[in-house]
Design a protein around this motif. Structure first.
Motif, PDB file in Angstrom:
ATOM      1  N   PHE A  23     -10.643  -2.931   8.216  1.00 41.65           N
ATOM      2  CA  PHE A  23      -9.473  -1.773   7.955  1.00 41.65           C
ATOM      3  C   PHE A  23      -8.583  -2.636   7.487  1.00 41.65           C
ATOM      4  CE2 PHE A  23     -12.029  -3.534  11.843  1.00 41.65           C
ATOM      5  CZ  PHE A  23     -10.328  -4.083  12.746  1.00 41.65           C
ATOM      6  N   ALA A  24      -7.345  -1.993   7.418  1.00 42.29           N
ATOM      7  CA  ALA A  24      -6.070  -1.888   6.511  1.00 42.29           C
ATOM      8  C   ALA A  24      -4.946  -1.215   6.685  1.00 42.29           C
ATOM      9  CB  ALA A  24      -7.229  -2.838   5.384  1.00 42.29           C
ATOM     10  N   ASN A  25      -3.673  -1.883   6.610  1.00 42.97           N
ATOM     11  CA  ASN A  25      -2.835  -1.001   6.165  1.00 42.97           C
ATOM     12  C   ASN A  25      -1.928  -2.121   4.863  1.00 42.97           C
ATOM     13  OD1 ASN A  25      -1.539  -3.414   7.479  1.00 42.97           O
ATOM     14  ND2 ASN A  25      -0.747  -2.133   9.260  1.00 42.97           N
ATOM     15  N   ARG A  26      -0.660  -1.860   4.884  1.00 41.76           N
ATOM     16  CA  ARG A  26       0.039  -1.897   3.930  1.00 41.76           C
ATOM     17  C   ARG A  26       0.360  -3.716   3.958  1.00 41.76           C
ATOM     18  NH1 ARG A  26       2.531   0.922   0.404  1.00 41.76           N
ATOM     19  NH2 ARG A  26       2.350   3.563   0.767  1.00 41.76           N
ATOM     20  N   GLN A  27       0.291  -4.408   5.917  1.00 44.19           N
ATOM     21  CA  GLN A  27       0.267  -5.227   5.320  1.00 44.19           C
ATOM     22  C   GLN A  27      -0.315  -6.280   5.772  1.00 44.19           C
ATOM     23  OE1 GLN A  27       2.212  -3.062   7.103  1.00 44.19           O
ATOM     24  NE2 GLN A  27       4.296  -2.300   5.985  1.00 44.19           N
ATOM     25  N   PHE A  28      -1.183  -5.870   6.595  1.00 43.03           N
ATOM     26  CA  PHE A  28      -2.594  -6.444   6.594  1.00 43.03           C
ATOM     27  C   PHE A  28      -3.686  -5.828   6.300  1.00 43.03           C
ATOM     28  CE2 PHE A  28       0.759  -7.823   9.605  1.00 43.03           C
ATOM     29  CZ  PHE A  28       0.827  -9.124   9.502  1.00 43.03           C
ATOM     30  N   VAL A  29      -4.793  -7.096   6.180  1.00 43.18           N
ATOM     31  CA  VAL A  29      -6.562  -6.585   6.284  1.00 43.18           C
ATOM     32  C   VAL A  29      -7.343  -7.425   8.046  1.00 43.18           C
ATOM     33  CG1 VAL A  29      -8.602  -6.780   4.910  1.00 43.18           C
ATOM     34  CG2 VAL A  29      -6.504  -6.199   3.637  1.00 43.18           C
ATOM     35  N   VAL A  30      -7.977  -6.616   8.307  1.00 44.23           N
ATOM     36  CA  VAL A  30      -8.700  -7.451   9.329  1.00 44.23           C
ATOM     37  C   VAL A  30      -9.705  -6.845   9.368  1.00 44.23           C
ATOM     38  CG1 VAL A  30      -8.736  -7.222  11.795  1.00 44.23           C
ATOM     39  CG2 VAL A  30      -6.764  -7.336  10.766  1.00 44.23           C
ATOM     40  N   TYR A  31     -10.954  -8.218   9.685  1.00 43.06           N
ATOM     41  CA  TYR A  31     -12.673  -7.678   9.223  1.00 43.06           C
ATOM     42  C   TYR A  31     -12.582  -8.573  10.670  1.00 43.06           C
ATOM     43  CZ  TYR A  31     -12.953  -8.441   4.298  1.00 43.06           C
ATOM     44  OH  TYR A  31     -12.709  -8.246   2.996  1.00 43.06           O
ATOM     45  N   SER A  32     -13.557  -7.525  11.093  1.00 43.14           N
ATOM     46  CA  SER A  32     -14.053  -7.417  12.405  1.00 43.14           C
ATOM     47  C   SER A  32     -15.843  -7.889  11.988  1.00 43.14           C
ATOM     48  CB  SER A  32     -14.050  -6.885  13.424  1.00 43.14           C
ATOM     49  OG  SER A  32     -14.395  -6.031  14.457  1.00 43.14           O
ATOM     50  N   LEU A  33     -16.232  -9.259  13.042  1.00 51.41           N
ATOM     51  CA  LEU A  33     -18.006  -9.310  12.951  1.00 51.41           C
ATOM     52  C   LEU A  33     -18.097  -9.745  14.045  1.00 51.41           C
ATOM     53  CD1 LEU A  33     -20.285  -9.735  11.942  1.00 51.41           C
ATOM     54  CD2 LEU A  33     -19.757 -11.730  11.846  1.00 51.41           C
TER      55      LEU A  33
END
Length: 116
Positions: A23-33
């Motif tokens: 999931f993301a916004n303009r500044q960051f992408v976050v991956y979750s597992l």
């Protein structure tokens, strides 16, 4: 951040990228597992050389680490997270980084409900 709360090995990063959701916004992408039998969460950071020199990249990482430290009670445990900084993060101060991270974690339903 304590050693057991960090992701350092390439295999761990690749597992999160390949099997996790993002999931993301303009500044960051976050991956979750999700990780079975893990009572805590782990964080991995990725800040590209495209964002600036070493001073800039380390400042971004410091801001992210401090934001996670302040949000740690609200973050869902039992998961591995990889946070990737995008270009606009290079021009942000700490409060903007924390606000943006809070937003992207809410988008991904990672933050627990706060009693406010």
């Amino acid at each position: 951040m304590k050693k057991e709360f960090r992701i350092k090995k390439n295999n761990d990063f690749q597992a999160v990228f390949q099997n996790g959701r993002s999931f993301a916004n303009r500044q960051f992408v976050v991956y979750s597992l999700p990780k079975e039998n893990q009572a805590y969460f782990r964080i991995g950071l990725s800040v590209s050389k495209k964002l600036g020199n070493a001073v800039t990249r380390n400042r971004i990482k410091r801001f992210i680490r401090q934001s996670i430290l302040e949000l740690r009670d609200q973050i869902t445990t039992g998961n591995d997270y990889v946070i990737i900084a995008r270009k606009p993060a290079a021009d942000m101060d700490f409060f903007e980084v924390k606000s943006s991270l809070t937003h992207v974690l809410k988008v991904g339903k990672v933050l627990k409900r706060a009693n406010r």
